[in-house]
Motif scaffolding. Structure first.
Motif, short mmCIF file in Angstrom:
data_model
loop_
_atom_site.label_atom_id
_atom_site.label_comp_id
_atom_site.label_asym_id
_atom_site.label_seq_id
_atom_site.Cartn_x
_atom_site.Cartn_y
_atom_site.Cartn_z
N ALA A 78 -5.70 -2.40 19.90
CA ALA A 78 -5.77 -1.68 18.62
C ALA A 78 -4.50 -1.99 17.84
N ARG A 79 -4.58 -1.96 16.54
CA ARG A 79 -3.40 -2.21 15.72
C ARG A 79 -2.60 -0.92 15.57
N GLY A 80 -1.27 -1.07 15.50
CA GLY A 80 -0.40 0.05 15.19
C GLY A 80 0.15 -0.09 13.79
N ASN A 81 1.08 0.78 13.44
CA ASN A 81 1.65 0.70 12.09
C ASN A 81 2.61 -0.46 11.95
N ARG A 82 3.09 -1.02 13.07
CA ARG A 82 4.02 -2.15 12.99
C ARG A 82 3.32 -3.49 13.15
N GLU A 123 1.88 15.39 8.24
CA GLU A 123 2.94 16.03 7.45
C GLU A 123 3.81 14.99 6.73
N ASP A 124 3.72 13.75 7.18
CA ASP A 124 4.47 12.68 6.53
C ASP A 124 3.62 12.12 5.38
N VAL A 125 3.67 12.83 4.28
CA VAL A 125 2.77 12.52 3.16
C VAL A 125 3.04 11.14 2.58
N ARG A 126 4.33 10.79 2.48
CA ARG A 126 4.68 9.47 1.91
C ARG A 126 4.12 8.36 2.78
N TYR A 127 4.26 8.52 4.10
CA TYR A 127 3.74 7.49 5.00
C TYR A 127 2.23 7.37 4.89
N ARG A 129 0.34 8.00 2.45
CA ARG A 129 -0.03 7.37 1.18
C ARG A 129 0.10 5.85 1.30
N ALA A 130 1.22 5.39 1.89
CA ALA A 130 1.43 3.95 2.06
C ALA A 130 0.39 3.37 3.01
N ARG A 131 0.07 4.16 4.03
CA ARG A 131 -0.86 3.69 5.06
C ARG A 131 -2.24 3.34 4.48
N ARG A 132 -2.66 4.16 3.51
CA ARG A 132 -3.98 3.92 2.92
C ARG A 132 -4.05 2.56 2.23
N ILE A 133 -2.90 2.07 1.77
CA ILE A 133 -2.87 0.75 1.12
C ILE A 133 -2.69 -0.36 2.15
N ARG A 135 -3.28 -0.52 5.38
CA ARG A 135 -4.32 -0.74 6.39
C ARG A 135 -5.63 -1.17 5.76
N THR A 136 -5.58 -2.07 4.82
CA THR A 136 -6.82 -2.57 4.23
C THR A 136 -6.92 -4.07 4.49
N ASN A 137 -8.13 -4.57 4.47
CA ASN A 137 -8.32 -6.01 4.65
C ASN A 137 -7.66 -6.78 3.51
N ALA A 138 -7.67 -6.19 2.31
CA ALA A 138 -7.07 -6.87 1.16
C ALA A 138 -5.58 -7.12 1.42
N PHE A 139 -4.89 -6.11 1.95
CA PHE A 139 -3.46 -6.29 2.21
C PHE A 139 -3.25 -7.33 3.30
N ARG A 140 -4.13 -7.33 4.29
CA ARG A 140 -4.02 -8.29 5.39
C ARG A 140 -4.15 -9.72 4.85
N ILE A 141 -5.02 -9.90 3.89
CA ILE A 141 -5.22 -11.24 3.31
C ILE A 141 -3.98 -11.66 2.52
N ILE A 142 -3.44 -10.73 1.73
CA ILE A 142 -2.23 -11.03 0.96
C ILE A 142 -1.10 -11.44 1.90
#
Ligand SMILES: [Mn+2]
Length: 247
Positions: A78-82, A123-127, A129-133, A135-142
């Motif tokens: 599984a993928r993690g945040n890193r 509770e880490d709202v900033r994280y 928010r970033a995560r939603r962007i 963890r997308t296939n679009a970001f993976r392609i970029i």
């Protein structure tokens, strides 16, 4: 049925002692297991599978998974945040199956929910928010289409040794929200949840019989989680302490 669960290895080329611990684990713990589940942050920095060619360090890791896979242990990653940019090429090099962000498996008929666990740190709202962007296939392609030189520069910067310690210390990571964990278990009709990410290894036994196993990172002395004979056990890393292996 013998299944092994690990996460948060944060394998990182300058960290030779964790590498030695991983090598010993693959040689001693994995042979004979039916399945090995790696629940995120296997790699400390991964900016896409375009980093794989010519990368002897990561190829050595992948080759060990591939050997275990060839020997009959099913490998799931599984993928993690890193290492959320792990893709099919990396999985193929490992002889592994990539897992979705949340997945339910059956262990001897028991439903068990698996995830990296960063989605529980609500509770880490900033994280989040970033995560939603990110963890997308679009970001993976970029990320994968970045020029190699730029990607290597970013990776090297992220990989700096002191940075590694700061970034992996539990103090800098918010804890999982217990209600979010319960909600996920309810949604998936699973009485057991296994996750990592927080680097706060624990076994949370709930009054209603449900349980949550939080796996450790590999920079502290703890162990891996194993399912055998119908129960979970934390098995200490004992081949032997990482200082004697890594030097
Ligand atoms: Mn993580």
């Amino acid at each position: 049925m013998r299944a092994i669960f690990i996460s948060d290895l944060h394998l990182n080329e300058p960290d030779a002692s964790t590498q030695a611990r991983f090598d010993a684990f693959m040689q001693n713990a994995v042979p004979g297991a039916d399945a090995l589940y790696v629940l995120g942050d296997l790699l400390h920095v991964w900016l896409g599978d375009a980093m794989l060619p010519g990368n002897a360090y990561v190829q050595h890791i992948a080759a060990q998974f591939a050997a275990a896979s060839a020997a009959g242990t099913k490998i799931f990653i599984a993928r993690g945040n890193r290492d959320f940019m792990i893709g099919r090429e990396f999985a193929a090099a490992c002889g592994a199956t990539l897992l979705p962000e949340q997945t339910v498996i059956e262990l001897d008929g028991q439903r068990v929910l698996l995830m990296h666990g960063d989605e529980l740190c609500i509770e880490d709202v900033r994280y989040q928010r970033a995560r939603r962007i990110l963890r997308t296939n679009a970001f993976r392609i970029i990320g994968n289409s970045l020029p190699t030189a730029i990607r290597n520069f970013i990776a090297q910067t992220l990989r700096g040794k002191s940075e590694a310690h700061k970034a992996t210390s539990a103090m800098t990571i918010m804890d999982a929200n217990p209600d979010a964990a319960l909600a996920a278990m309810t949604a998936h009709q699973a009485a057991t949840l296994i996750h990592g990410h927080t680097h706060r290894p624990a076994h949370h036994a709930l009054p209603d019989g449900r349980e949550r196993w939080v796996m450790t990172d590999w920079q502290q002395d703890y162990g891996y989680l194993e399912w055998q004979h119908g129960k979970f056990t934390v098995k200490p890393w004992q081949w032997h302490n990482k200082n004697s292996l890594g030097g």
